[in-house]
Design an enzyme around this catalytic site. Structure first.
Site, short mmCIF file in Angstrom:
data_model
loop_
_atom_site.label_atom_id
_atom_site.label_comp_id
_atom_site.label_asym_id
_atom_site.label_seq_id
_atom_site.Cartn_x
_atom_site.Cartn_y
_atom_site.Cartn_z
N LYS A 146 0.83 -1.21 0.00
CA LYS A 146 0.00 0.00 0.00
C LYS A 146 0.86 1.26 0.00
O LYS A 146 0.51 2.25 -0.65
CB LYS A 146 -0.93 0.02 1.23
CG LYS A 146 -1.99 -1.06 1.22
CD LYS A 146 -3.01 -0.82 0.12
CE LYS A 146 -4.07 -1.91 0.15
NZ LYS A 146 -4.92 -1.89 -1.03
N LYS A 198 -6.39 -16.67 -13.80
CA LYS A 198 -7.68 -16.85 -13.14
C LYS A 198 -8.62 -15.69 -13.45
O LYS A 198 -8.19 -14.57 -13.64
CB LYS A 198 -7.48 -16.91 -11.62
CG LYS A 198 -7.08 -18.26 -11.14
CD LYS A 198 -6.97 -18.44 -9.63
CE LYS A 198 -7.26 -17.29 -8.71
NZ LYS A 198 -6.91 -17.57 -7.32
N LYS A 256 -8.23 -11.99 -12.06
CA LYS A 256 -6.82 -11.73 -11.76
C LYS A 256 -6.38 -10.44 -12.46
O LYS A 256 -5.72 -9.60 -11.87
CB LYS A 256 -5.96 -12.91 -12.23
CG LYS A 256 -4.61 -12.99 -11.57
CD LYS A 256 -4.71 -13.60 -10.18
CE LYS A 256 -3.36 -13.59 -9.47
NZ LYS A 256 -3.50 -13.82 -8.03
#
Ligand code: TRP
Length: 331
Positions: A111, A194, A197
């Site tokens: 972050k 996936k 994703k």
């Protein structure tokens, strides 16, 4: 009975990958454990959502989980902010969490990199709030993906530290609950990886997508130039189309196209049309149930009230005991 806790991030809409993944897992777990599932709306404040958006996403995610079969009769389904005891436990746990260890968390570092202009203290203490979520029900197990392994390890550390500091094995140390490889992998439509994703528009089919949106996305799915020799190995994008088809189409349909692939007569356009139709049929009842809940605010309110009542009963019992252990006692 063992207690399971898991949080649901109120971000975006559910796609088919979620449906066959985390959500299917919840639906299974509610039959086997005492489950507490909550919508993590406190956590979502780290990104400063607009109040109307916060409300809207919570409502959407609630409607979608209900539509998928998460059943408030079989689990405790609640909204995190309806259980303020969580915030109190978070405060207590913050006194045991060291800034240094929080700064070393991989998700925090991520972050700091990705949003350097909003490195708020809530991000730093995200794992502490997550610990509060889990241990407030004295949970034994937490069904989470690999990306949450470190958070769960921190939860064990904080729980253990509390136990040690106050001299009692009060909190069980929560363990990750794997799925034993039972989850089906759902690929996306952009040829690799996936579903969900990559962020690319058209990679994911959402449960709330209309028939037309599904058709548009599936028709644009990546394929290849087609097989030219019998039994040619399949490229990943085409394998993915077959994998999706196996999830939503009858076995005869799948074998029909497998046969056509082997015979080099397959027309991907036809296969996609069929896949889109079968996907739309598969999601139609779910889509209808989502709409049903979204059109029934009083039902959503009742469900959350019931969840709140059950979650607070468990949470307030824990916090009362925690207060006593810490030394906040009556004269
Ligand atoms: N951190 C989890 C996620 O990003 C969501 C979450 C919050 C959670 N609190 C939790 C998961 C407690 C399990 C238990 O998906």
């Amino acid at each position: 009975m063992e207690i399971v806790v898991s949080g649901i991030r109120p971000t975006g809409r559910l796609h088919l990958g979620n449906y066959f993944g985390a959500v299917a897992n919840f639906v299974r777990l509610q039959e086997q454990y005492r489950c507490y599932f909550f919508i993590a709306d406190y956590h979502s404040l780290t990104t400063h959502p607009h109040p109307a958006d916060l409300h809207g996403t919570v409502r959407q995610v609630l409607a979608e989980y209900l539509a998928c079969g998460v059943d408030p009769k079989r689990c405790v389904l609640y909204r995190q902010s309806d259980v303020p005891e969580t915030a109190e436990l978070y405060l207590f746990l913050n006194m045991l969490a060291y800034v240094g260890e929080l700064e070393r968390s991989a998700s925090f570092k991520e972050k700091v990199r990705s949003q350097p202009d909003n490195v708020n203290a809530g991000l730093l203490t995200y794992p502490v709030l997550m610990t509060a979520d889990i241990i407030i029900h004295r949970a034994h197990k937490v069904p989470v993906g690999k990306d949450q392994t470190q958070h769960l390890e921190m939860a064990r550390n904080f729980a253990e530290r509390f136990n040690r500091l106050y001299g009692e094995d009060f909190f069980p140390l929560p363990q990750a609950l794997g799925t034993g490889g039972t989850l089906v992998k759902v690929p996306g439509l952009d040829g690799s990886g996936k579903m969900g994703k990559s962020e690319g528009e058209g990679n994911a089919v959402f449960l709330s997508d209309t028939e037309e949106e599904i058709r548009r996305k599936v028709m644009r799915a990546v394929t290849d130039s087609g097989p030219t020799t019998p039994n040619q190995p399949m490229s990943e994008p085409v394998q993915n189309l077959f994998a999706l088809m196996k999830l939503v189409s009858p076995p005869e349909t799948v074998s029909h196209y497998e046969e056509a692939y082997r015979a080099c007569t397959i027309r991907y356009g036809d296969m996609k049309k069929q896949l889109a139709a079968d996907m739309a049929a598969f999601t139609a009842p779910i889509r209808e149930r989502i709409a049903y809940y979204l059109n029934n605010d009083s039902l959503l309110r009742d469900i959350l009230e019931q969840g709140q009542e059950q979650a607070r009963a468990s949470a307030s019992a824990t916090v009362a005991e925690v207060r006593r252990l810490i030394g906040f006692r009556k004269f």
